[in-house]
Motif scaffolding. Sequence first.
Motif, PDB file in Angstrom:
ATOM      1  N   TRP A 131       0.982  -1.204   0.011  1.00 18.61           N
ATOM      2  CA  TRP A 131       0.012  -0.187   0.292  1.00 18.61           C
ATOM      3  C   TRP A 131       0.908   1.187  -0.036  1.00 18.61           C
ATOM      4  O   TRP A 131       1.112   1.672   1.117  1.00 18.61           O
ATOM      5  CB  TRP A 131      -1.088  -0.094   1.094  1.00 18.61           C
ATOM      6  CG  TRP A 131      -1.934   1.156   1.034  1.00 18.61           C
ATOM      7  CD1 TRP A 131      -2.055   2.487   1.612  1.00 18.61           C
ATOM      8  CD2 TRP A 131      -3.006   1.033   0.313  1.00 18.61           C
ATOM      9  NE1 TRP A 131      -3.017   2.848   1.363  1.00 18.61           N
ATOM     10  CE2 TRP A 131      -3.735   2.164   0.503  1.00 18.61           C
ATOM     11  CE3 TRP A 131      -3.745  -0.126  -0.512  1.00 18.61           C
ATOM     12  CZ2 TRP A 131      -4.975   2.573  -0.322  1.00 18.61           C
ATOM     13  CZ3 TRP A 131      -4.787   0.227  -1.099  1.00 18.61           C
ATOM     14  CH2 TRP A 131      -5.606   1.251  -1.218  1.00 18.61           C
ATOM     15  N   PRO A 142       0.907   4.270  -1.894  1.00 18.57           N
ATOM     16  CA  PRO A 142       0.451   5.665  -2.387  1.00 18.57           C
ATOM     17  C   PRO A 142       0.259   6.533  -1.064  1.00 18.57           C
ATOM     18  O   PRO A 142       0.096   6.152  -0.007  1.00 18.57           O
ATOM     19  CB  PRO A 142      -0.735   5.721  -3.224  1.00 18.57           C
ATOM     20  CG  PRO A 142      -1.431   4.319  -2.749  1.00 18.57           C
ATOM     21  CD  PRO A 142      -0.131   3.579  -2.517  1.00 18.57           C
ATOM     22  N   ILE A 167      -6.498  12.013   0.614  1.00 21.21           N
ATOM     23  CA  ILE A 167      -8.149  11.962   0.832  1.00 21.21           C
ATOM     24  C   ILE A 167      -8.452  11.445   1.910  1.00 21.21           C
ATOM     25  O   ILE A 167      -9.250  11.758   2.810  1.00 21.21           O
ATOM     26  CB  ILE A 167      -8.724  11.589  -0.327  1.00 21.21           C
ATOM     27  CG1 ILE A 167      -8.398  12.557  -1.510  1.00 21.21           C
ATOM     28  CG2 ILE A 167     -10.300  11.933  -0.107  1.00 21.21           C
ATOM     29  CD1 ILE A 167      -9.073  12.386  -2.731  1.00 21.21           C
ATOM     30  N   ILE A 168      -8.000   9.981   2.157  1.00 20.77           N
ATOM     31  CA  ILE A 168      -8.610   8.914   3.115  1.00 20.77           C
ATOM     32  C   ILE A 168      -7.950   9.380   4.480  1.00 20.77           C
ATOM     33  O   ILE A 168      -8.896   9.609   5.326  1.00 20.77           O
ATOM     34  CB  ILE A 168      -8.015   7.694   2.613  1.00 20.77           C
ATOM     35  CG1 ILE A 168      -8.801   7.168   1.292  1.00 20.77           C
ATOM     36  CG2 ILE A 168      -8.608   6.671   3.835  1.00 20.77           C
ATOM     37  CD1 ILE A 168      -8.129   6.084   0.937  1.00 20.77           C
ATOM     38  N   PHE A 219     -10.811  13.796  10.264  1.00 17.00           N
ATOM     39  CA  PHE A 219     -11.882  14.636  10.456  1.00 17.00           C
ATOM     40  C   PHE A 219     -13.106  13.842  11.110  1.00 17.00           C
ATOM     41  O   PHE A 219     -13.657  14.345  11.765  1.00 17.00           O
ATOM     42  CB  PHE A 219     -12.514  15.192   9.008  1.00 17.00           C
ATOM     43  CG  PHE A 219     -13.552  16.014   9.140  1.00 17.00           C
ATOM     44  CD1 PHE A 219     -13.655  17.242   9.842  1.00 17.00           C
ATOM     45  CD2 PHE A 219     -15.081  15.636   8.718  1.00 17.00           C
ATOM     46  CE1 PHE A 219     -14.648  18.096  10.042  1.00 17.00           C
ATOM     47  CE2 PHE A 219     -16.100  16.377   8.696  1.00 17.00           C
ATOM     48  CZ  PHE A 219     -15.830  17.695   9.255  1.00 17.00           C
ATOM     49  N   ILE A 220     -13.340  12.640  10.670  1.00 20.72           N
ATOM     50  CA  ILE A 220     -14.494  11.826  11.181  1.00 20.72           C
ATOM     51  C   ILE A 220     -14.288  11.220  12.635  1.00 20.72           C
ATOM     52  O   ILE A 220     -15.168  11.222  13.442  1.00 20.72           O
ATOM     53  CB  ILE A 220     -14.568  10.673  10.236  1.00 20.72           C
ATOM     54  CG1 ILE A 220     -15.249  11.241   8.814  1.00 20.72           C
ATOM     55  CG2 ILE A 220     -15.846   9.747  10.880  1.00 20.72           C
ATOM     56  CD1 ILE A 220     -16.721  11.882   8.830  1.00 20.72           C
ATOM     57  N   THR A 230      -9.938  12.713   5.808  1.00 23.10           N
ATOM     58  CA  THR A 230     -11.557  12.391   6.129  1.00 23.10           C
ATOM     59  C   THR A 230     -11.348  11.724   7.215  1.00 23.10           C
ATOM     60  O   THR A 230     -12.109  11.859   8.345  1.00 23.10           O
ATOM     61  CB  THR A 230     -12.211  11.384   4.989  1.00 23.10           C
ATOM     62  OG1 THR A 230     -11.982  12.067   3.679  1.00 23.10           O
ATOM     63  CG2 THR A 230     -13.579  11.323   5.173  1.00 23.10           C
ATOM     64  N   ASP A 234      -2.446   8.614   0.573  1.00 18.59           N
ATOM     65  CA  ASP A 234      -3.659   8.470   0.394  1.00 18.59           C
ATOM     66  C   ASP A 234      -4.172   9.760   1.391  1.00 18.59           C
ATOM     67  O   ASP A 234      -4.557   9.785   2.529  1.00 18.59           O
ATOM     68  CB  ASP A 234      -4.535   7.386   0.813  1.00 18.59           C
ATOM     69  CG  ASP A 234      -3.677   6.316   1.264  1.00 18.59           C
ATOM     70  OD1 ASP A 234      -3.546   5.262   0.728  1.00 18.59           O
ATOM     71  OD2 ASP A 234      -3.321   6.535   2.266  1.00 18.59           O
TER      72      ASP A 234
END
Lengths: 276, 114
Positions: A129, A131, A135-136, A142-143, A139, A133
């Motif tokens: 894995w 890259p 965006i992930i 934030f969540i 998010t 990430d």
Amino acid sequence: MRIIGLLIVIAFGSLLRYGVFFFPEWGDPASPPSLHVSPHYIEEAIAETAVPNLVTAVLADYRGYDTMFETTVIFAAGLACFMLLRVLQRQVPECRLYRHIPTGITLRIEKGGKLPTESGSFERIDSNWVPHDLIIKSTSRFITPFLQIFALYVIAHGHHSPGGGFQGGVILGAAVIMYAISYDLRRSIQRIGEQATAVLGSAGVLIYAGTGALCMVLGAAFLDYGALAGLLGVDPVMARSHGMLIVEIGVGIAVSAVMVWIYYNLSSAGRHDEGL
Amino acid sequence: MNILVGFLLVIGLFFFTGGAVGILRMPDFYTRLHPAGKLDTMGQLMAMGAMALYVVGLDLSLASVLTGLKILLISVLVFITSPTATHAIVDAGVRAGMEPWTKSETEDFRDLGA
């Protein structure tokens, strides 16, 4: 060996099926639970326990003994995953990937190679894995606080609305698992280690059983929270409500810790090195 | 008010139906995620908006407005998480080496510079 296993499964399965024939009909109004137990719960639960949510009252008070062992089963599941999967001797992996943070260059170090020093400029990355990430990660960052507050709300508010220790515990565990997925397993283990999950898991079960034992010490039956009235400084009815909250917190701690523990073992095949 | 609520619900159902048809009819993994991610998000926005309006329309008080806001918060949550989840799934598909569907079968995915 397989045939023996199959025979055992068939024998026990047919035994269970045989037992089901003696059950009352589905929803039979003349069956003993419908005649004696349910009306009592529905009519008396609020007067006896001061808990508006009947499900919680039945689960954590009237049938608290059952729920205590459900929590124990969850802890046993975590323990079983640990026993079956955990690889305790340290194995050097075939290759490790490191990313040089300022330049983004990835280093691949074969078995036996010299590893970069644990300084701030290199970070180890999972070999499957690679890259960034962004965006992930953003998010999930934030969540996560909302998820954790919601989990605490579900645990603490189980008396008045749907929820309780099991549901809230799973949400709390999911927050940690989300962190482990969006970043990586090693970072999550740094924050909440394997020992912490095991200790918290058993502590949750201990809170539940300890509350029950405390009731016994105070002279009532096991898990009869009314006995805690003197300690908590409230009347016995309210003490049952508070006793339920205490065991729900225990359940929440146990479930969340065991979820994380199971995830650590399952996602890395027991190595706790590279996760999903 | 009820007409508006019904209208929004029908629009929401339209998007949901489109999403379901898309998931069934699209040719491959990546294109199926397109209706799954986009149309469901839109459909739930419409449905949640309808529900929030309905709650507020029953009786206009602070409590009902708060309930409506909470329902809209679900929409906000889905708006943030659903595209992220779709993004993560697509990423995992690319990592696993799944090739996108092409009509001519001549274009090679690896030539796209991925």
